[in-house]
Design a protein around this motif. Structure first.
Motif, PDB file in Angstrom:
ATOM      1  N   UNK A   1      -2.065   2.930   1.968  1.00 14.58           N
ATOM      2  CA  UNK A   1      -1.231   2.648   3.144  1.00 14.58           C
ATOM      3  C   UNK A   1      -1.149   3.900   4.008  1.00 14.58           C
ATOM      4  N   UNK A   2      -1.453   3.782   5.297  1.00 11.26           N
ATOM      5  CA  UNK A   2      -1.385   5.023   6.095  1.00 11.26           C
ATOM      6  C   UNK A   2      -0.586   4.863   7.382  1.00 11.26           C
ATOM      7  N   UNK A   3       0.104   3.751   7.594  1.00  5.49           N
ATOM      8  CA  UNK A   3       0.938   3.717   8.798  1.00  5.49           C
ATOM      9  C   UNK A   3       2.139   2.816   8.554  1.00  5.49           C
ATOM     10  N   UNK A   4       3.053   3.348   7.782  1.00 13.79           N
ATOM     11  CA  UNK A   4       4.264   2.616   7.445  1.00 13.79           C
ATOM     12  C   UNK A   4       5.286   2.685   8.572  1.00 13.79           C
ATOM     13  N   UNK A   5       6.181   1.704   8.587  1.00  9.80           N
ATOM     14  CA  UNK A   5       7.247   1.684   9.586  1.00  9.80           C
ATOM     15  C   UNK A   5       8.569   2.058   8.913  1.00  9.80           C
TER      16      UNK A   5
ATOM     17  N   UNK B   1       7.422  -5.726  13.852  1.00  7.11           N
ATOM     18  CA  UNK B   1       6.469  -6.798  13.519  1.00  7.11           C
ATOM     19  C   UNK B   1       6.398  -6.924  11.999  1.00  7.11           C
ATOM     20  N   UNK B   2       5.901  -8.057  11.527  1.00  9.91           N
ATOM     21  CA  UNK B   2       5.851  -8.307  10.076  1.00  9.91           C
ATOM     22  C   UNK B   2       4.996  -7.248   9.380  1.00  9.91           C
ATOM     23  N   UNK B   3       5.556  -6.639   8.336  1.00 10.38           N
ATOM     24  CA  UNK B   3       4.853  -5.588   7.578  1.00 10.38           C
ATOM     25  C   UNK B   3       4.822  -6.010   6.118  1.00 10.38           C
ATOM     26  N   UNK B   4       3.966  -5.359   5.320  1.00  8.57           N
ATOM     27  CA  UNK B   4       4.054  -5.572   3.874  1.00  8.57           C
ATOM     28  C   UNK B   4       5.243  -4.771   3.344  1.00  8.57           C
ATOM     29  N   UNK B   5       5.236  -3.471   3.656  1.00 12.76           N
ATOM     30  CA  UNK B   5       6.299  -2.573   3.186  1.00 12.76           C
ATOM     31  C   UNK B   5       7.088  -2.037   4.365  1.00 12.76           C
TER      32      UNK B   5
END
Ligand SMILES: Nc1ccn([C@@H]2O[C@H](COP(=O)(O)OP(=O)(O)OP(=O)(O)O)[C@@H](O)[C@H]2O)c(=O)n1
Ligand SMILES: C[C@](O)(CO)[C@H](O)COP(=O)(O)O
Length: 235
Positions: free
Chosen positions: A5-9, A97-101
């Motif tokens: 993962x390289x662009x978490x919110x 927007x919808x994210x996994x994490x």
């Protein structure tokens, strides 16, 4: 080991009034070394290579944030929060927007280090579970009313100070928060909602200097910590 993962919110609750600081402006706008606390916090987050966006959750009539240079950063978005911290967090979660994490981090915690951010992200991704940063309780814990007789000493085995960031699956956190709030459960952190919804949540041991600026004496302490951390090059 770094996760893929390289662009978490990060949702950043910053809609509080800081009443315990007893100042005439919300504490996130008090300055340390000529920079607002919230600017320190957002810079710590956005300087981390795996964080791609910060959703800042502001009070409805906040007219300070938009005047800060950091508000113009392309990776910074804003939305309006609510009465309680949990309402603000939920508003922020729904605004992205919808994210996994997703990570949730208090604007009032500017002393977060990249070491701790990596520890939390790596644990959650590798174990595929939600988790929070926390530090072990150090003192004997007493239960009592102020200036009253001590009622009892709490067992401090496996007792932790919950911190932020707290990291969970985005949709799961929204539904757990909605469920807890619908049942009138007192939610002071995201893990409380996940526990109510019987969703696993783990502790990742973090630095004790990841303090939440809450009372007046915390301001000088945070200034000292920020200076020390820069010399440590842990940020
Ligand atoms: N309705 C609220 C209340 C709090 N917060 C945010 O949640 C974080 C942690 O909350 P806390 O330390 O309690 O901040 P305040 O509520 O501002 O402090 P106080 O309780 O002293 O008023 C802070 O960054 C605060 O801005 C928020 O976004 N929305
Ligand atoms: C989320 C938190 O920082 C974890 O310790 C804490 O619960 C915030 O609580 P507050 O009463 O809103 O400061």
């Amino acid at each position: 080991m770094n996760s893929k993962i390289d662009s978490l919110c990060v949702v950043l609750p910053a809609a509080g009034i800081g009443k315990r600081m007893s100042q005439n402006i919300p504490k996130q706008y008090l300055k340390i070394n000529d920079k607002c606390i919230i600017e320190h916090t957002i810079e710590r987050l956005l300087s981390h290579p795996r964080i791609g966006q910060v959703m800042v959750v502001l009070a409805e009539h906040d007219n300070i944030f938009s005047a800060l240079e950091i508000s113009k950063n392309a990776k910074v978005c804003t939305t309006i929060g609510g009465k309680e911290r949990s309402d603000s967090v939920l508003a922020g979660l729904k605004a992205i927007s919808e994210q996994t994490w997703v990570l949730v981090h208090d604007a009032a915690r500017p002393c977060l280090t990249h070491t701790d951010i990596d520890a939390l992200i790596d644990f959650c991704i590798e174990q595929n579970t939600g988790a929070i940063l926390a530090s072990p309780v150090r003192d004997t814990m007493k239960r009592s009313q102020h200036n009253q007789k001590i009622e009892n000493t709490e067992n401090r085995d496996n007792l932790w100070h919950a911190q932020t960031p707290q990291m969970f699956k985005h949709e799961q956190l929204i539904s757990s928060l909605e469920q807890a709030l619908a049942h009138g459960v007192a939610i002071t952190d995201e893990a409380s909602a996940m526990e109510f919804a019987n969703v696993d949540c783990f502790i990742v041991s973090g630095r004790e200097d990841n303090i939440k600026i809450t009372r007046p004496s915390d301001l000088n302490l945070a200034a000292f910590i920020l200076t020390q951390q820069k010399e440590e090059t842990c940020v």
